[in-house]
Design a protein around this motif. Structure first.
Motif, mmCIF file in Angstrom:
data_model
loop_
_atom_site.group_PDB
_atom_site.id
_atom_site.type_symbol
_atom_site.label_atom_id
_atom_site.label_comp_id
_atom_site.label_asym_id
_atom_site.label_seq_id
_atom_site.Cartn_x
_atom_site.Cartn_y
_atom_site.Cartn_z
ATOM 1 N N GLU A 62 36.969 47.351 53.769
ATOM 2 C CA GLU A 62 36.183 47.802 52.629
ATOM 3 C C GLU A 62 36.090 46.777 51.506
ATOM 4 N N SER A 63 37.038 45.848 51.415
ATOM 5 C CA SER A 63 37.061 44.953 50.257
ATOM 6 C C SER A 63 37.833 43.672 50.548
ATOM 7 N N THR A 64 37.689 42.712 49.651
ATOM 8 C CA THR A 64 38.505 41.502 49.704
ATOM 9 C C THR A 64 39.843 41.793 49.030
ATOM 10 N N VAL A 65 40.759 40.839 49.095
ATOM 11 C CA VAL A 65 42.065 41.011 48.439
ATOM 12 C C VAL A 65 41.863 41.235 46.944
ATOM 13 N N ARG A 66 41.051 40.379 46.329
ATOM 14 C CA ARG A 66 40.825 40.479 44.882
ATOM 15 C C ARG A 66 40.185 41.814 44.518
ATOM 16 N N GLU A 67 39.192 42.233 45.286
ATOM 17 C CA GLU A 67 38.517 43.506 45.010
ATOM 18 C C GLU A 67 39.494 44.673 45.137
ATOM 19 N N PHE A 68 40.332 44.627 46.144
ATOM 20 C CA PHE A 68 41.300 45.713 46.344
ATOM 21 C C PHE A 68 42.240 45.829 45.150
ATOM 22 N N LEU A 69 42.798 44.695 44.720
ATOM 23 C CA LEU A 69 43.746 44.712 43.605
ATOM 24 C C LEU A 69 43.075 45.161 42.308
ATOM 25 N N LEU A 70 41.832 44.741 42.092
ATOM 26 C CA LEU A 70 41.105 45.143 40.882
ATOM 27 C C LEU A 70 40.775 46.633 40.903
ATOM 28 N N GLN A 71 40.314 47.117 42.057
ATOM 29 C CA GLN A 71 39.990 48.544 42.175
ATOM 30 C C GLN A 71 41.221 49.408 41.931
ATOM 31 N N ALA A 72 42.347 49.005 42.484
ATOM 32 C CA ALA A 72 43.590 49.753 42.289
ATOM 33 C C ALA A 72 44.021 49.735 40.829
ATOM 34 N N LYS A 73 43.860 48.580 40.196
ATOM 35 C CA LYS A 73 44.274 48.444 38.798
ATOM 36 C C LYS A 73 43.430 49.319 37.882
ATOM 37 N N ARG A 74 42.164 49.542 38.240
ATOM 38 C CA ARG A 74 41.263 50.365 37.416
ATOM 39 C C ARG A 74 41.723 51.812 37.329
ATOM 40 N N VAL A 75 42.494 52.264 38.324
ATOM 41 C CA VAL A 75 43.020 53.632 38.279
ATOM 42 C C VAL A 75 44.537 53.621 38.087
ATOM 43 N N SER A 76 45.000 52.599 37.374
ATOM 44 C CA SER A 76 46.396 52.462 36.919
ATOM 45 C C SER A 76 47.395 52.179 38.040
ATOM 46 N N PHE A 77 46.915 51.744 39.212
ATOM 47 C CA PHE A 77 47.829 51.335 40.286
ATOM 48 C C PHE A 77 47.872 49.810 40.323
ATOM 49 N N ASP A 78 48.638 49.218 39.438
ATOM 50 C CA ASP A 78 48.701 47.757 39.382
ATOM 51 C C ASP A 78 49.685 47.253 40.442
ATOM 52 N N MET A 79 49.139 46.736 41.533
ATOM 53 C CA MET A 79 49.974 46.300 42.658
ATOM 54 C C MET A 79 50.091 44.781 42.736
ATOM 55 N N THR A 80 49.608 44.087 41.723
ATOM 56 C CA THR A 80 49.570 42.624 41.769
ATOM 57 C C THR A 80 50.948 42.015 41.969
ATOM 58 N N SER A 81 51.940 42.511 41.252
ATOM 59 C CA SER A 81 53.285 41.931 41.357
ATOM 60 C C SER A 81 53.866 42.125 42.758
ATOM 61 N N TYR A 82 53.576 43.279 43.377
ATOM 62 C CA TYR A 82 54.053 43.533 44.736
ATOM 63 C C TYR A 82 53.369 42.588 45.720
ATOM 64 N N PHE A 83 52.083 42.333 45.468
ATOM 65 C CA PHE A 83 51.332 41.412 46.323
ATOM 66 C C PHE A 83 51.893 39.996 46.203
ATOM 67 N N LEU A 84 52.167 39.569 44.974
ATOM 68 C CA LEU A 84 52.681 38.211 44.749
ATOM 69 C C LEU A 84 54.079 38.033 45.350
ATOM 70 N N LYS A 85 54.831 39.131 45.443
ATOM 71 C CA LYS A 85 56.182 39.065 46.018
ATOM 72 C C LYS A 85 56.186 39.310 47.532
ATOM 73 N N ASN A 86 54.985 39.458 48.114
ATOM 74 C CA ASN A 86 54.841 39.693 49.563
ATOM 75 C C ASN A 86 55.407 41.038 50.014
ATOM 76 N N ILE A 87 55.595 41.956 49.085
ATOM 77 C CA ILE A 87 56.015 43.308 49.458
ATOM 78 C C ILE A 87 54.792 44.086 49.945
ATOM 79 N N LEU A 88 53.643 43.765 49.357
ATOM 80 C CA LEU A 88 52.345 44.275 49.799
ATOM 81 C C LEU A 88 51.559 43.111 50.388
#
Length: 236
Positions: A62-88
């Motif tokens: 459905e989306s690129t990595v950037r689009e996914f992280l931005l879409q999640a952040k728009r509804v208060s699910f900020d997963m960027t730190s988990y992505f940067l730590k390779n947990i996501l």
């Protein structure tokens, strides 16, 4: 380490309605059309899983990595730190619009299944969004083989979440998929008293710790994510 028996969503009210959260192990099928909140429901589960120390692999058509992280952040699910730590880990798969889409797409589901098995020690929750896009050109046997593999994988205390669009796959495949899966959630938009809301119909959720609501009415709040609505809805 104590074995955990549920993946909490990070939303206490939603967890309560689901009997405590998503059971472990679980092969969960989430069906919903565009605009029914399917992506947000999955993001809510993923965000809760990450917050509770689970590792997540997310395969998205459905989306690129950037689009996914931005879409999640728009509804208060900020997963960027988990992505940067390779947990996501997010794996975009783009097949639509390409001239070779059918030839490649019919092979993708098998590839994703093999990838899921080979990386099993690296994740606790594996999401395929959308399963119907990957499965639409695959043969029936390939789809059923994937579901069998997924069922075997979750028996190792894993959670696999598959999202599907209504009508994208044959009814024969969908009947078998619903039967094989431990959980089946159907999302729909509905109007109550002139207000347009979303509804989560929990058709089955094997292994739930407590009572599960049949219908959960909700809305998407950008500041909160999923907001459970205090409405008593009869099953349509």
């Amino acid at each position: 380490m104590t074995r955990r028996v549920v993946v909490t969503t990070g939303n206490e009210e939603l967890d309560n309605r689901l009997g405590g959260g998503i059971p472990i192990p679980s092969l969960l099928l989430i069906e919903g059309d565009h605009g029914t909140g399917k992506s947000v429901v999955i993001q809510q589960i993923v965000y809760g899983a990450l917050k509770n120390g689970f590792r997540v692999y997310y395969v998205t058509t459905e989306s690129t990595v950037r689009e996914f992280l931005l879409q999640a952040k728009r509804v208060s699910f900020d997963m960027t730190s988990y992505f940067l730590k390779n947990i996501l880990k997010i794996f975009p798969v783009h097949v639509e619009g390409a001239r070779w889409a059918k030839n490649i797409a019919k092979l993708l589901l098998q590839v994703v299944g093999e990838f899921m098995v080979k990386t099993m020690s690296d994740w606790n929750v594996f999401v395929v969004d959308s399963f119907s896009v990957l499965a639409v050109y695959a043969g029936t046997s390939t789809v059923l083989d994937f579901l069998t593999v997924a069922k075997n994988v979750v028996s190792q205390d894993r959670v696999v979440i598959l999202s599907v669009h209504p009508g994208a796959l044959s009814e024969d495949i969908m009947i078998r998929a619903r039967s094989i899966c431990d959980g089946y959630v159907k999302l729909r938009a509905m109007e109550i008293g002139g207000m347009l809301i979303k509804a989560m119909e929990i058709i089955k959720l094997r292994g739930a710790l407590g009572p599960v609501d049949t219908i959960i009415a909700f809305d998407v709040d950008p500041a909160f994510g999923i907001k459970i609505l205090p409405l008593s809805l009869a099953k349509a």
